[in-house]
Design an enzyme around this catalytic site. Sequence first.
Site, PDB file in Angstrom:
ATOM      1  CD  GLU A  76      -3.115  -0.692   2.123  1.00 42.25           C
ATOM      2  OE1 GLU A  76      -2.930   0.092   3.084  1.00 42.25           O
ATOM      3  OE2 GLU A  76      -4.436  -1.142   1.695  1.00 42.25           O
ATOM      4  CB  SER A  89      16.283  -8.242  -1.381  1.00 38.92           C
ATOM      5  OG  SER A  89      15.902  -9.123  -2.420  1.00 38.92           O
ATOM      6  NE  ARG A 186      -2.383   4.797   1.462  1.00 35.88           N
ATOM      7  CZ  ARG A 186      -2.998   3.708   0.777  1.00 35.88           C
ATOM      8  NH1 ARG A 186      -3.777   3.177   1.617  1.00 35.88           N
ATOM      9  NH2 ARG A 186      -2.420   3.444  -0.101  1.00 35.88           N
TER      10      ARG A 186
END
Length: 232
Positions: A76, A89, A186
């Site tokens: 989001e 990662s 948000r």
Amino acid sequence: MTVHLVDHNLSDSAVARAARVSTVGQTHKTALDGPREDSDRDAGLIGYLMRERHGSPFEHGSLTLYVEAPIFVFREWQRHRIASYNEESARYRELRPDFYLPPVDRPLVQVGKPGAYTFESGTDEQLATVDTELVAAYRAAYQAYERMLAAGIAREIARAALPVGIYSSMYVTMNPRGLMNFLSLRTHREGAAFVSHPQREIEMCAEKAEAIFADLMPVTHAAFQANGRVAP
């Protein structure tokens, strides 16, 4: 949710400095010249810029945040293409078995249709179901992940077994204008000009980011509030 300030060069005076150069050039002190004395004039100018939506002076400066949150929150957050991101990662490191469980006060039941719905508190039984099912799914997924790694499967393949409820980490860098845009969308504030209804988990991150913003740029933050939380 974890949101920490890593680095910044933000100040209210930087906004005023950027605005004034368009009309008077550099005729006042810079940050390297020492403290400035015209904070009242700056506040008036910043309020004007915010009301009239002269946004470019708010693009000077940046802050970098370190964030730890579930991957679904990151997906989001990264829809806001007004920031730079570097995320942990799973191709290059093994992810830790840290997973998200909703807190007991998190509303669980959606009532209404898309675009016109509210959330209501769940029952104790529903909360227990969420905890039981999520823990079971997380455990099974992470065990499958570990089995693949133990079998020599590359991390970039094994990670496909992991759900979006697993935690990740990232650095986020943005300027004040981008941050205000993010906060306007948000966070849920009834007094806002455009009331937003974000998912609670990303709002938890946004609230922490806003506290940092308010501390670093109190005049700009106050003008943002007074302007109905509309980004300039």
